[in-house]
Enzyme design. Sequence first.
Site, PDB file in Angstrom:
ATOM      1  N   GLU A 151      10.338 -32.067  13.412  1.00 10.69           N
ATOM      2  CA  GLU A 151      11.533 -32.296  14.240  1.00 10.69           C
ATOM      3  C   GLU A 151      12.231 -33.599  13.829  1.00 10.69           C
ATOM      4  OE1 GLU A 151      10.824 -32.124  18.444  1.00 10.69           O
ATOM      5  OE2 GLU A 151       9.666 -30.286  18.245  1.00 10.69           O
ATOM      6  N   SER A 209       7.578 -34.504  27.134  1.00  5.27           N
ATOM      7  CA  SER A 209       7.226 -33.995  28.460  1.00  5.27           C
ATOM      8  C   SER A 209       8.321 -33.104  29.024  1.00  5.27           C
ATOM      9  CB  SER A 209       6.990 -35.154  29.412  1.00  5.27           C
ATOM     10  OG  SER A 209       8.175 -35.942  29.484  1.00  5.27           O
ATOM     11  N   ASP A 230      14.514 -28.075  21.293  1.00  7.03           N
ATOM     12  CA  ASP A 230      13.791 -29.173  20.656  1.00  7.03           C
ATOM     13  C   ASP A 230      14.733 -30.275  20.185  1.00  7.03           C
ATOM     14  OD1 ASP A 230      11.160 -28.120  20.890  1.00  7.03           O
ATOM     15  OD2 ASP A 230      11.652 -26.696  19.304  1.00  7.03           O
ATOM     16  N   GLU A 259      15.929 -24.753  18.434  1.00  7.84           N
ATOM     17  CA  GLU A 259      14.511 -24.569  18.708  1.00  7.84           C
ATOM     18  C   GLU A 259      13.803 -24.596  17.355  1.00  7.84           C
ATOM     19  OE1 GLU A 259      13.415 -24.426  21.772  1.00  7.84           O
ATOM     20  OE2 GLU A 259      11.304 -24.123  21.262  1.00  7.84           O
TER      21      GLU A 259
END
Lengths: 135, 135
Positions: free
Chosen positions: A9, A29, A39, A52
């Site tokens: 990422e 979290s 993401d 994502e």
Amino acid sequence: MPKKGSAEERDLVHKLWDRNFAAMRAPASGGATKRPLPDVVAGNGQIYLAIEVKTTIKDKLYIDSPQIDALMEFCEIFGASPYLGVKFKYTKWLFLPPDKIERTKKNNYKVEKNYALEHGFEIDEITGLDKQVKF
Amino acid sequence: MPKKGSAEERDLVHKLWDRNFAAMRAPASGGATKRPLPDVVAGNGQIYLAIEVKTTIKDKLYIDSPQIDALMEFCEIFGASPYLGVKFKYTKWLFLPPDKIERTKKNNYKVEKNYALEHGFEIDEITGLDKQVKF
């Protein structure tokens, strides 16, 4: 399950900044808030992306449909284009909009490496640097 | 230094979702990437917001100018309106665009509670639910 590698990422986020997008990863979290968070979120004032991220060392990966549903819900509200960003070993980052992802018999999503190589967009395409569009 | 309470950030994120914005907090490790990330990014398809969050139990808070510079830089690239979101004890959330924040002699930023109450926007204003604009 493919691993949601945060190193990958971060790599994607760097590549987006390199292309003059401001990009931000979701908090680790994020799931705790019960909100449908992608993401990565990125924008350049004209194009807004929600991605994502899935990476794998295999030749195929599966994504449960609620994850893609959440991505699309976020995008619908936020105002962004949804993409599944996949990174197979030895491939570049490849991006598929939800309606181009193949479904399994149980209506989940699957991406095969060769399918992604043929149908996926490259990062310069989704960031508007390369206008070439695949059909 | 005022504390960057993530409980308060979560509260703000919830209030944004309640107003039909998709909102996401920055990752806790955001600073590690050396990118100018705001605390919260939100959008509703028409309005995009990037918010630096500060809360305090005192009547005044200070923000170093690099933090506001970073907020403005992020917004410039991403395509979002920059706000400092402040929460004093017993006040609602109040939002100030950078050019409405008072400066210290050293060119940092300061916000006094009474100034924020008089000049700050409320959440329904920055989310477009309440068109009232203060000058």
